[in-house]
Structure formats: C-alpha cells, structure tokens
Write a protein that holds these residues in place. Structure first.
Motif, short mmCIF file in Angstrom:
data_model
loop_
_atom_site.label_atom_id
_atom_site.label_comp_id
_atom_site.label_asym_id
_atom_site.label_seq_id
_atom_site.Cartn_x
_atom_site.Cartn_y
_atom_site.Cartn_z
N SER A 31 -19.46 25.39 55.58
CA SER A 31 -19.50 24.51 56.74
C SER A 31 -18.39 23.76 57.15
CB SER A 31 -20.54 23.42 56.56
OG SER A 31 -21.78 23.95 56.20
N ALA A 32 -18.14 23.17 58.09
CA ALA A 32 -16.98 22.15 58.45
C ALA A 32 -17.07 21.27 57.27
CB ALA A 32 -17.20 21.56 59.80
N GLU A 91 -15.42 24.65 61.56
CA GLU A 91 -15.94 25.66 60.54
C GLU A 91 -14.61 26.72 60.57
OE1 GLU A 91 -18.25 23.90 61.92
OE2 GLU A 91 -19.90 24.14 60.24
N PHE A 150 -22.42 28.58 61.09
CA PHE A 150 -22.72 27.58 62.21
C PHE A 150 -22.12 28.34 63.58
CE2 PHE A 150 -21.39 23.81 64.82
CZ PHE A 150 -22.53 23.51 65.18
N ARG A 202 -27.33 22.42 65.06
CA ARG A 202 -26.93 21.46 64.02
C ARG A 202 -27.60 22.01 62.59
NH1 ARG A 202 -23.90 16.89 64.86
NH2 ARG A 202 -23.59 17.59 62.56
N GLY A 203 -26.76 22.08 61.73
CA GLY A 203 -27.19 22.54 60.29
C GLY A 203 -27.24 24.21 60.10
N GLY A 204 -26.78 24.73 61.15
CA GLY A 204 -26.83 26.20 61.27
C GLY A 204 -26.19 27.09 60.27
N SER A 205 -25.29 26.54 59.46
CA SER A 205 -24.60 27.43 58.40
C SER A 205 -25.51 27.85 57.41
CB SER A 205 -23.54 26.42 57.68
OG SER A 205 -22.45 25.83 58.31
N1 ASP Z 1 -20.98 21.71 60.69
C1 ASP Z 1 -22.47 22.17 61.26
C2 ASP Z 1 -23.32 20.83 61.30
O1 ASP Z 1 -22.69 19.81 60.80
C3 ASP Z 1 -23.31 23.15 60.51
C4 ASP Z 1 -23.64 22.94 59.09
O2 ASP Z 1 -23.35 21.93 58.52
O3 ASP Z 1 -24.65 23.74 58.88
O4 ASP Z 1 -24.23 20.94 61.90
#
Ligand code: ASP
Ligand code: ADP
Ligand code: MG
Length: 453
Positions: free
Chosen positions: A34-35, A119, A185, A199-202
C-alpha cells in the motif's frame, strides 16, 4: 505477501518488511504494498482543496517522507536517484491537481491518477530497499497487471485480462528468482487509463495476484495479529481468531472488519487459496488462517463486526400485499441509481433496507414515493454477529437481544447463509452494544470452556 500502510510507515517499518520478505525468500513471494500510511488520505485531501497552490504545498511533507526513508536506508547514489523519481512524481501530481481544478468534469479520472502516486512510490521504494538488502527485487507497474473496467474510484477488475497480464508480467521474474513488488489498489483500463479499486483495495490486489498465479497462500500483513473477535478500537480485549471459513471472513469484511477489504475473499475462494492475516510488528505469531474448512469450534460465535454511517430506508405500501413484481420495481430504483443495498428485511406490507452510500438518496426517495410511504433514518450502524456454529444453534437471538435489551434494535436479519445475524442500532449506541455483546458472547464461552476442561 501484502503489506498495508502502517507496515511501511517509516524507515524502520520498511526494514522490518525487508526482514519478513527475506524469511519467505524460498517460497518465491510476490510483494504487494500500500501507500505509506496516511499518504492516500493526504493525496485525496489535495484533490478536494479548492485552492490548488495550497493543495500542492500541502503535499510537500508527504513527498519528503519518502525522501527521508530513502536517505536513511539506501546508499547515496541509489537514494539520489529515488529522490529524483519522487520529485518528478510531485511535479506530475501538481499538474494533475491543476487540471482537476480547471476541469472538474474529469474529477474521478484525475483523482485516480493522483491517488495512484502513493502506491507507485511506495512500491518503487520497497523494491530499492529489498535490493539493497540483498534480495533481488523489481518494481512492477501494477497497472500492467490489474486490468479493470472504467468505473473510476471503485473499478472492478476484468478477471480474464487481469489473470493473463499478471501471469505474463510476473512469471518471468519469479522464474528468474526476482521478487516482483507492485503497488496495491491501482489498476488501469484496457486503454491504459489509471483506475483504483476503492479505499482499502490493496488487499484485493493481493488476492487477485495470488489467484492469477495459483499461489500457495495469500498473506495480508497488517498492524494487528489477525482478524480479532471485534474491532480492537472499540473492544481493546478482542482476541485473535485462529481460523475462519471463507464465508465467515467474507461476512466480517463486508460488515465492517476493516482488516480485510470486502472483495479479498472472492478470488481466494475461486482458487481455494488460504488467506493468512499476520502482524508485521509481531511476525512470529500465527495470526488468522482463512480457508475452505468449516471447522467446528467450541465457540458458536466467532466475531462481531460493525459499521457506522449507515442509512436505513423503509417503504410501506398496502399494494405489496399479495402482489407480484413489487420488490422488483423497488430494487430497480436502487439499480437505476447504482446504489448498493446491504441488508433487506420484508414484512407483508413493508420492506426495510440499509445503505452505505446515501449520496443518491434524495432522487431514490422521490421514485420510491411512487411505490409507497418512505421513511429514512440516517446515522445508523449495523452490527453483525458471525460464526459457522450459528447454523442450527437455537437461542442466539435471545442471548443477543437480552444483552442489549435497553437499546433500540431495527432491521433484524439472519443472513441467507445462516452464519450471520445482523441488525441495526443508532450510531451513538453502537460502541456500547458491541462492547456488551463481546462481553456476553465471549466471556461466557471462555468460562464454559474452562469449566469443561
Ligand atoms: N492506499 C489505499 C488506501 O488507503 C489502499 C490500501 O491501503 O489498501 O485506501
Ligand atoms: P492496513 O493498512 O494494513 O490495510 P487497515 O487499517 O486497513 O490496515 O486494517 C487494520 C485495522 O482494522 C486494525 O488496525 C483494526 O483497527 C481494524 N479492525 C476492525 N475490525 C477488526 C477486526 N475484527 N479484527 C482486526 N482488525 C480490525
Ligand atoms: Mg486495509
């Protein structure tokens, strides 16, 4: 192996990731990252700021954080090259932000392009850190692997194309004993335009790559020791769950357990790949293993998930009684406005449902009013009690409701899979309800177990 934002928050965290990857070297890992923590939030905030110069300036510390890791961990020449890469990314981001200010009609497309920078940089940096640590590693542009539709900000992968591209990009590296490192992501359309998976897609990226390559295991490395019996931010004494079935994990993720993106489990199920959730700060712990097995646990309830910011809608109409086609007309309203429904319950003359995204609600309500009387309640929360053992265990509802008998509960549903029991409460009562339920459902189980032993 997927590492979340907190696992790459600073130089020490990057070093830690390098140690974890090195320990798995023999298994030929692919790394998804992720970032750095907070970077996506900062990039997103910059796209919303109406003052472009201020937005661009606001990102300086974000880019500097990458410099700082590089100068701490890499030899001078390697660090210098990376710092240049960051500067050109910062320049490109500035241009994108200016375009966005001038042409808001392209907002979602440009937003995806801006967010992808997080990312792209973390994966480039991690590849450098791994290489410097003696692990042959190479950054792979995730946009060449994850091929999606054009639904910017929440794009859906095109499975066939994604599997094929991922195999073509990654297999030659693995065969050459090189560790591919790609940003989670992000993806691209078939025309090569950058998209993001939501969001959260990693986590989802990791599952897609794992499925494409037929991986032995999909590992999600995060800041907690696996999936816990409840959200640790609400219930600090929540415990790690050793094993979960795919269905249990999917329900928990869908109903608010942020530790897994809701779509993560699907690609794993299709290829029967186990998913392990591990703590990058405590790599020795086994974490949680999610797999096909539906294990019989002494615990009927495995976990409690919850999510806030939910809106419930009730449609009441005498026309529903004995009529066919009514539900279809009702659901078509939501379909037309591309709005996802979470939980649905019906009685003879009314339908209640819950929504996460209420942005199209005014238009939806206008159309629903042609079908019946509509009542909207905002500021609700959904609580979901999950466990394979709920199938055929009587008395769970009584236990749940007697524990929170003074809290007003609406929209009660036992999921079709009968492994979840879901209901809505008012948002400001959700913490109290989850805390009490955890105490009642887990403490008692523990005492039972101790008693039997
Ligand atoms: N960096 C993205 C987010 O904060 C993806 C992730 O962290 O999964 O949503
Ligand atoms: P990452 O950046 O590694 O993807 P996330 O912040 O997305 O991490 O997810 C991990 C967080 O999910 C935990 O720190 C925790 O606060 C939250 N969380 C919510 N519910 C649960 C749960 N049932 N089990 C574990 N963590 C949970
Ligand atoms: Mg996450």
């Amino acid at each position: 192996m997927k590492f979340g934002g907190t696992s790459v928050a600073d130089a020490a965290a990057f070093e830690n990731v390098a140690r974890i990857v090195a320990a798995e070297r023999e298994a030929l890992p692919v790394v998804v990252v992720s970032a750095m923590s907070g970077v996506t939030d900062n990039l997103l905030a910059a796209t919303i700021d109406s003052d472009v110069d201020k937005a661009i300036a606001s990102l300086e510390p974000t880019f500097r954080r990458h410099h700082s890791v590089a100068t701490k961990l890499l030899p001078a020449s390697q660090a210098e090259q990376f710092v240049e890469q960051v500067s050109s990314a910062a320049g490109r981001t500035g241009e994108l932000l200016r375009r966005l200010a001038q042409d808001p009609s392209e907002r979602k497309v440009l937003q995806d392009a801006v967010l992808s920078v997080g990312e792209m940089l973390s994966s480039a940096l991690l590849a450098e850190v791994l290489t410097h640590g003696g692990i042959q590693a190479r950054q792979v542009d995730a946009r060449r692997c994850i091929i999606t539709d054009e639904e910017h900000t929440c794009a859906a992968p095109l499975m066939g194309e994604t599997f094929l591209s991922s195999q073509n990009e990654l297999r030659p590296l693995l065969e050459g004993n090189v560790v591919p490192v790609l940003g989670g992501f992000i993806g691209a359309t078939t025309r090569g335009v950058t998209t993001t998976l939501g969001r959260g897609g990693s986590d989802y990226t990791a599952a897609l790559i794992g499925a494409a390559l037929g991986a032995e295991e999909i590992q999600i490395w995060t800041d907690v020791s696996g999936v816990l019996t409840a959200d640790p931010r609400v219930v600090p004494e929540a415990q790690t769950i050793e094993r979960l079935s795919y269905s249990e994990a999917a329900e928990l993720a869908y109903f608010g357990a942020k530790v897994l993106h809701p779509k993560t489990i699907q690609p794993a199920i299709e290829r029967s790949i186990p998913v392990r959730i591990c703590n990058s700060r405590s790599p020795g712990e086994p974490g949680t293993l999610v797999g096909p097995q539906t294990e019989t646990s002494s615990r009927t309830v495995k976990a409690i998930a919850h999510k806030t910011g939910v809106t419930t809608v009730q449609i009441t109409s005498a026309r529903m009684l004995g009529a066919y086609g009514f539900l279809r007309a009702l659901f078509e309203v939501f379909e037309r406005h591309r709005t996802v429904i979470d939980v649905v319950t019906t009685s003879e003359v009314s339908v209640s449902l819950s929504l996460d995204d209420a942005s199209s609600l005014p238009a939806i309500v206008e159309e629903l009013e042609q079908l019946g009387t509509v009542r909207v309640e905002k500021g609700r929360a959904i609580i979901c009690v999950v466990g394979e053992g709920l199938r055929g265990t009587p008395g769970i509802a009584a236990r749940v409701f007697s524990t929170i008998s003074d809290i007003n509960v609406t929209l009660i549903s036992q999921g079709a899979s009968s492994i979840n029991f879901t209901f809505a409460v008012e948002e400001d009562q959700v913490k109290e309800a989850v805390t009490r339920l955890h105490e009642a459902l887990f403490r008692t189980n523990k005492r039972h177990k101790e008693h039997r032993q």
